[in-house]
Write a protein that holds these residues in place. Structure first.
Motif, short mmCIF file in Angstrom:
data_model
loop_
_atom_site.label_atom_id
_atom_site.label_comp_id
_atom_site.label_asym_id
_atom_site.label_seq_id
_atom_site.Cartn_x
_atom_site.Cartn_y
_atom_site.Cartn_z
N ASP A 102 -25.92 -58.35 -112.65
CA ASP A 102 -26.41 -59.65 -113.12
C ASP A 102 -25.26 -60.51 -113.63
O ASP A 102 -25.25 -61.73 -113.44
CB ASP A 102 -27.46 -59.45 -114.21
CG ASP A 102 -26.95 -58.64 -115.40
OD1 ASP A 102 -25.91 -57.95 -115.25
OD2 ASP A 102 -27.56 -58.69 -116.47
N SER A 103 -24.25 -59.89 -114.26
CA SER A 103 -23.08 -60.65 -114.72
C SER A 103 -22.29 -61.18 -113.54
O SER A 103 -21.82 -62.33 -113.55
CB SER A 103 -22.19 -59.77 -115.60
OG SER A 103 -22.86 -59.36 -116.76
N LEU A 104 -22.14 -60.35 -112.50
CA LEU A 104 -21.38 -60.77 -111.32
C LEU A 104 -22.08 -61.95 -110.64
O LEU A 104 -21.43 -62.94 -110.27
CB LEU A 104 -21.25 -59.60 -110.35
CG LEU A 104 -20.52 -59.88 -109.04
CD1 LEU A 104 -19.09 -60.34 -109.31
CD2 LEU A 104 -20.53 -58.64 -108.14
N LEU A 105 -23.40 -61.86 -110.48
CA LEU A 105 -24.14 -62.95 -109.86
C LEU A 105 -24.11 -64.21 -110.73
O LEU A 105 -24.01 -65.33 -110.23
CB LEU A 105 -25.58 -62.53 -109.60
CG LEU A 105 -25.78 -61.43 -108.55
CD1 LEU A 105 -27.25 -61.06 -108.43
CD2 LEU A 105 -25.22 -61.86 -107.20
N GLY A 106 -24.15 -64.01 -112.05
CA GLY A 106 -24.10 -65.16 -112.95
C GLY A 106 -22.79 -65.92 -112.84
O GLY A 106 -22.78 -67.16 -112.76
N VAL A 107 -21.67 -65.19 -112.84
CA VAL A 107 -20.37 -65.85 -112.72
C VAL A 107 -20.23 -66.51 -111.35
O VAL A 107 -19.68 -67.62 -111.23
CB VAL A 107 -19.23 -64.82 -112.95
CG1 VAL A 107 -17.88 -65.45 -112.63
CG2 VAL A 107 -19.24 -64.33 -114.38
N THR A 108 -20.76 -65.86 -110.31
CA THR A 108 -20.70 -66.45 -108.97
C THR A 108 -21.48 -67.75 -108.91
O THR A 108 -21.00 -68.76 -108.36
CB THR A 108 -21.26 -65.46 -107.93
OG1 THR A 108 -20.51 -64.24 -107.98
CG2 THR A 108 -21.18 -66.04 -106.53
N LEU A 109 -22.68 -67.76 -109.48
CA LEU A 109 -23.48 -68.98 -109.51
C LEU A 109 -22.80 -70.06 -110.35
O LEU A 109 -22.85 -71.26 -110.01
CB LEU A 109 -24.88 -68.69 -110.07
CG LEU A 109 -25.80 -67.88 -109.15
CD1 LEU A 109 -27.09 -67.51 -109.88
CD2 LEU A 109 -26.10 -68.65 -107.88
N LEU A 110 -22.15 -69.66 -111.43
CA LEU A 110 -21.46 -70.62 -112.28
C LEU A 110 -20.31 -71.27 -111.52
O LEU A 110 -20.13 -72.50 -111.57
CB LEU A 110 -20.95 -69.93 -113.54
CG LEU A 110 -20.22 -70.82 -114.56
CD1 LEU A 110 -21.14 -71.92 -115.06
CD2 LEU A 110 -19.72 -69.97 -115.73
N TYR A 111 -19.52 -70.46 -110.82
CA TYR A 111 -18.38 -71.01 -110.07
C TYR A 111 -18.88 -71.90 -108.93
O TYR A 111 -18.30 -72.96 -108.66
CB TYR A 111 -17.54 -69.86 -109.52
CG TYR A 111 -16.21 -70.30 -108.94
CD1 TYR A 111 -15.24 -70.89 -109.75
CD2 TYR A 111 -15.93 -70.12 -107.59
CE1 TYR A 111 -14.02 -71.28 -109.23
CE2 TYR A 111 -14.71 -70.51 -107.06
CZ TYR A 111 -13.76 -71.09 -107.88
OH TYR A 111 -12.55 -71.48 -107.36
N THR A 112 -19.97 -71.48 -108.29
CA THR A 112 -20.56 -72.31 -107.23
C THR A 112 -21.06 -73.63 -107.79
O THR A 112 -20.88 -74.70 -107.19
CB THR A 112 -21.70 -71.55 -106.55
OG1 THR A 112 -21.23 -70.29 -106.07
CG2 THR A 112 -22.27 -72.36 -105.39
N LEU A 113 -21.69 -73.57 -108.96
CA LEU A 113 -22.17 -74.79 -109.61
C LEU A 113 -21.01 -75.73 -109.90
O LEU A 113 -21.13 -76.95 -109.72
CB LEU A 113 -22.91 -74.44 -110.91
CG LEU A 113 -23.27 -75.61 -111.82
CD1 LEU A 113 -24.30 -76.51 -111.15
CD2 LEU A 113 -23.80 -75.10 -113.17
N CYS A 114 -19.90 -75.18 -110.35
CA CYS A 114 -18.75 -76.02 -110.68
C CYS A 114 -18.25 -76.77 -109.45
O CYS A 114 -17.93 -77.96 -109.52
CB CYS A 114 -17.63 -75.17 -111.27
SG CYS A 114 -17.97 -74.62 -112.95
N TRP A 115 -18.19 -76.08 -108.33
CA TRP A 115 -17.75 -76.77 -107.12
C TRP A 115 -18.82 -77.75 -106.62
O TRP A 115 -18.49 -78.79 -106.03
CB TRP A 115 -17.38 -75.76 -106.03
CG TRP A 115 -15.98 -75.28 -106.20
CD1 TRP A 115 -15.56 -74.05 -106.57
CD2 TRP A 115 -14.80 -76.08 -106.07
NE1 TRP A 115 -14.19 -74.01 -106.66
CE2 TRP A 115 -13.70 -75.23 -106.35
CE3 TRP A 115 -14.56 -77.41 -105.74
CZ2 TRP A 115 -12.38 -75.69 -106.32
CZ3 TRP A 115 -13.25 -77.86 -105.70
CH2 TRP A 115 -12.17 -77.02 -105.99
N ALA A 116 -20.08 -77.44 -106.87
CA ALA A 116 -21.14 -78.39 -106.52
C ALA A 116 -21.00 -79.67 -107.34
O ALA A 116 -21.22 -80.78 -106.84
CB ALA A 116 -22.51 -77.76 -106.74
N ILE A 117 -20.59 -79.53 -108.61
CA ILE A 117 -20.36 -80.71 -109.45
C ILE A 117 -19.18 -81.51 -108.90
O ILE A 117 -19.25 -82.73 -108.74
CB ILE A 117 -20.10 -80.28 -110.91
CG1 ILE A 117 -21.37 -79.70 -111.52
CG2 ILE A 117 -19.59 -81.46 -111.73
CD1 ILE A 117 -21.15 -79.06 -112.87
N ALA A 118 -18.08 -80.80 -108.63
CA ALA A 118 -16.86 -81.48 -108.18
C ALA A 118 -17.07 -82.21 -106.86
O ALA A 118 -16.53 -83.30 -106.65
CB ALA A 118 -15.71 -80.49 -108.07
#
Length: 779
Positions: free
Chosen positions: A441-457
């Motif tokens: 769950d931590s791995l998926l959470g960090v992956t989604l967070l990093y993906t979200l950051c690039w979605a913002i950018a």
């Protein structure tokens, strides 16, 4: 192929894609009647002069002599830019600004120089590389129909703010280089020796290319060099022509002209795709500062707000060199898409593809994906993609040659390891050791967070949906294809040195082009005023500054803190964003809300590196962000290394093999960190065994485990290492004879601090002794 329609009032359909207003200015229509002084003052020359003077002042203050500055300037102008400009005028004519023409000419000069140098160095006459610009000059003087190209062609004029803004961007790069890189990497000894291993690694390869083509690994004599080494061929040629020391070229001079040309070419690309100079300026800035936004206080966790031009400009010369040449490939392909005809365009495309092939390994795979996507779209639209297929075939041929010949079919430690970078990111955020395995769950959470950051950018890309036909334009498809090919490896591959991120760094500018183009389209569709746009930008930048302070989250998290805290700043941003979007929708409508929210979010992501730097600076000050130069203790860095290495360079033949008793990085002897390259770097000679960390056998050993620290792996050829070390610690006539006859060693360099056998001088001729080093010759 889908051509880009002219935008009324901004881009004409003439070759070069300049506006009617600009073309009129080029004919003198806008400046008629003005005085000469006023014409100069309102031209683009004042910002150019100021930035050149400022750059020279910075370089001089960081140790570059006046003579080296003059020599390099003359070489850059007469040995690269001018002959390149003449060739560009013949092969690729068009209406351009002076800066664009010089940038194109400089890039072509780099490419031709590398190809010529490889040939003449292989033939044993490296100084003949200086003949090619002279030959160009003679041909353009002797051939009558070429003489007209000495005269300046019709110029495209740009608004004065355009020149000042580009100059400011380059000035920021110069300041960044000085504060971040120059301060930490001096050109004097011993301070240079305490820095990381990148500098000696690059220096050793420059020295190798000065004396050998094809090159081998200089710190392990005889090992093949499977690497992208064309930038070192350029720097070797620069050193031969100018006489400037490689360390000055590497740490001060070589990268700055490449960065300047890169900025101009990316801005040129942005203008061609969007038809807007303001948008092109945003693209140029975004190409430098874009990143996954970090909303934490203090430093940013890996890999947030990490990488790109600012990260790799000096630490990876191959990325910078390849990035410039690849940008020219993209510019040429834009003309291929527009059905521009002429053999010169294809000749240039071939030249740049060949040099990109050996400049950086990441670019051709991304280009192949982008071109394949364009070809598929053209087939779906029932348009014959013959020119695209030709370009794709050229790319594929270069890629196959590079993989089989230049890189020897090896993967250099790259392995299929999904979410490896996200595992490292979780460890960095939570304070665990980097080899720790996160819960799913931590791995998926960090992956989604990093993906979200690039979605913002990159949320501006969604703006293309407001005009669906723009998604099928060949230039848009190419940018998105390159971007997808650069993003995917970050999530699927693992590498002990994080090299999968170079794919991402390489595609940054083209993702930014697509994002800014989408923003421009949705702003126009929504008829958003400039004032509202500026307000949205300000709101986004304010959010990027305020949210970290409000949430107060620092990484790594303190012991015992819940992991959920790392998500708090981003959840806060999402909540604020949703509430703002709902409020705007009720008052402005869906389309305008979409446009303004896209601008605001992009203002967080496109300059993410800038936000991260400013945030860390305000929290810690410059010395908390950038480590200052510290005194280097002599017991860590031998003060006599440069003197001994330079003596060896002056007395040993370039083909001689040297043996040494230094194998470990100074200060990291127990356990031994094998990233030691200083002798081969400074002497420009082959060393039988110096360091061995980044060589193919070591990388093959860790191909299934990117967590392995390769610098601590033992040397694989124990027989060679034993023969080498026995000379220094069990000296005898037989050990000397074995080293001479079996391995061809002619010179011994003994670091006296490591207590070599005092009887060594009985079996070899001592020719040099100073500052803790002794150099022997084996007869």
């Amino acid at each position: 192929m889908t051509a880009t329609p002219p935008v009324p009032g901004s881009v004409s359909s003439t070759p070069g894609f300049v506006s009617d207003v600009e073309a009129g200015a080029a004919r003198g229509g806008l400046v008629s009647g003005a005085g000469r002084v006023r014409r100069v003052l309102v031209s683009g020359w004042p910002p150019v002069v100021l930035v050149v003077v400022g750059t020279v002042a910075v370089l001089w203050s960081y140790g570059v002599s006046v003579s080296d500055l003059v020599l390099f300037g003359v070489y850059l102008a007469l040995g690269l830019a001018l002959p390149g400009v003449l060739l560009i005028r013949v092969l690729y004519p068009g209406i351009r600004t002076v800066a664009e023409e010089i940038a194109l000419g400089l890039a072509l000069g780099y490419a031709v120089e590398v190809l010529v140098y490889i040939a003449v160095r292989a033939a044993g006459a490296p100084l003949l590389v200086a003949v090619w610009p002279i030959a160009v000059y003679l041909v353009f003087l002797v051939v009558p129909r070429l003489r007209r190209h000495w005269r300046s062609p019709v110029r495209a004029r740009t608004p004065i703010w355009w020149s000042w803004c580009l100059a400011l961007l380059f000035a920021l790069l110069v300041v960044w280089s000085a504060v971040v890189f120059f301060r930490a990497n001096t050109v004097t000894w011993p301070p240079t020796g305490i820095r990381d291993t990148d500098v000696p690694f690059h220096l050793a390869l420059i020295g190798e290319l000065k004396h050998h083509v094809p090159p081998t690994v200089p710190w392990i004599a005889g090992d093949p060099l499977y690497y992208h080494w064309f930038v070192y061929a350029h720097q070797a040629a620069s050193s031969w022509i100018t006489g400037i020391e490689p360390v000055v070229l590497l740490c001060r001079l070589s990268m700055l002209p490449m960065l300047a040309a890169f900025l101009i070419v990316i801005a040129m690309t942005g203008h061609r795709v969007t038809g807007s100079r303001p948008a092109a300026l945003v693209i140029a800035a975004g190409a430098i500062f874009v990143g996954a936004p970090s909303l934490f206080l203090g430093r940013s966790p890996y890999p947030f707000a990490w990488g790109g031009v600012l990260q790799s400009a000096w630490n990876s010369p191959s990325q910078t060199f390849g990035g410039l040449l690849f940008a020219l490939v993209v510019v040429l392909l834009l003309d291929v898409f527009r059905r521009r005809r002429g053999a010169g365009l294809w000749v240039l495309l071939g030249i740049f593809l060949v040099v990109v092939m050996g400049a950086k390994a990441v670019y051709l795979p991304m280009l192949g994906v982008g071109l394949a996507a364009v070809a598929v779209v053209e087939v779906v639209r029932r348009r014959p993609p013959w020119s695209i297929l030709i370009a794709l075939a050229m790319t594929a041929a270069c890629l196959v040659f590079a993989q089989l010949v230049l890189f020897g079919g090896v993967r250099n430690g790259m392995t299929f390891y999904p979410l490896w970078a996200m595992r490292r990111s979780w460890a960095d955020m939570t304070g665990r050791v980097y080899t720790a395995s996160p819960p799913l769950d931590s791995l998926l959470g960090v992956t989604l967070l990093y993906t979200l950051c690039w979605a913002i950018a990159l949320c501006g890309i969604l703006g293309l949906l407001s005009r669906p036909r723009s998604l099928t334009r060949s230039d848009t498809v190419l940018m998105l294809g390159i971007g997808a090919a650069g993003l995917v490896p970050v999530f699927l591959l693992g590498h002990h040195g994080h090299s999968q991120f170079f794919f991402l760094f390489g595609c940054y500018p083209y993702l930014v082009v697509a994002a800014v183009h989408g923003i421009l389209i949705v702003l126009r569709r929504a008829r958003v005023s400039p004032t509202a746009t500026v307000v949205a930008v300000g709101a986004g930048m304010l959010a990027a500054s305020v949210i970290p302070v409000l949430c107060g989250i620092r990484v790594p998290l303190p012991a015992g803190a819940p992991e959920a805290l790392v998500y708090l700043p981003y959840v806060t941003l999402l909540v604020i964003g949703v509430l703002t979007a709902v409020a705007l929708t009720t008052t402005m409508g869906t389309l305008r809300t979409w446009a303004l929210m896209t601008v605001a979010l992009s203002a967080i992501g496109l300059p993410a590196r800038w936000h991260a730097f400013v945030g860390a600076f305000t929290q810690k000050g410059v010395y908390g962000v950038i480590p200052p130069n510290a005194p280097v203790p002599n017991e860590v860095i031998p003060p006599g290394t440069v003197k001994a290495a330079r003596w060896l360079r002056a007395h040993a033949d370039p083909d001689d093999v040297v043996a040494t008793n230094t194998h470990c990085r100074w200060g990291f002897e127990n356990p031994c960190n094998a990233q030691q390259y200083w002798l081969s770097a400074l002497s420009e000679r082959h060393v039988l065994v110096e360091g061995w960390a980044p060589c193919a056998p070591v990388r093959r050993a860790v191909v299934s485990n990117p967590y392995q620290l390769i610098m601590y792996l033992p040397y694989w050829d124990k027989e060679r290492l034993s023969a080498n070390d026995s000379v220094f610690y069990a000296s005898s006539a037989s050990t000397i004879r074995r080293l001479r006859e079996q391995y061809g060693v002619r010179w011994l360099v003994a670091d006296e601090r490591l207590s070599p056998d005092p009887t060594l001088k009985k079996f070899a001729n001592l020719l040099f002794h100073s500052d803790g080093y002794s150099i022997y010759r084996i007869e």
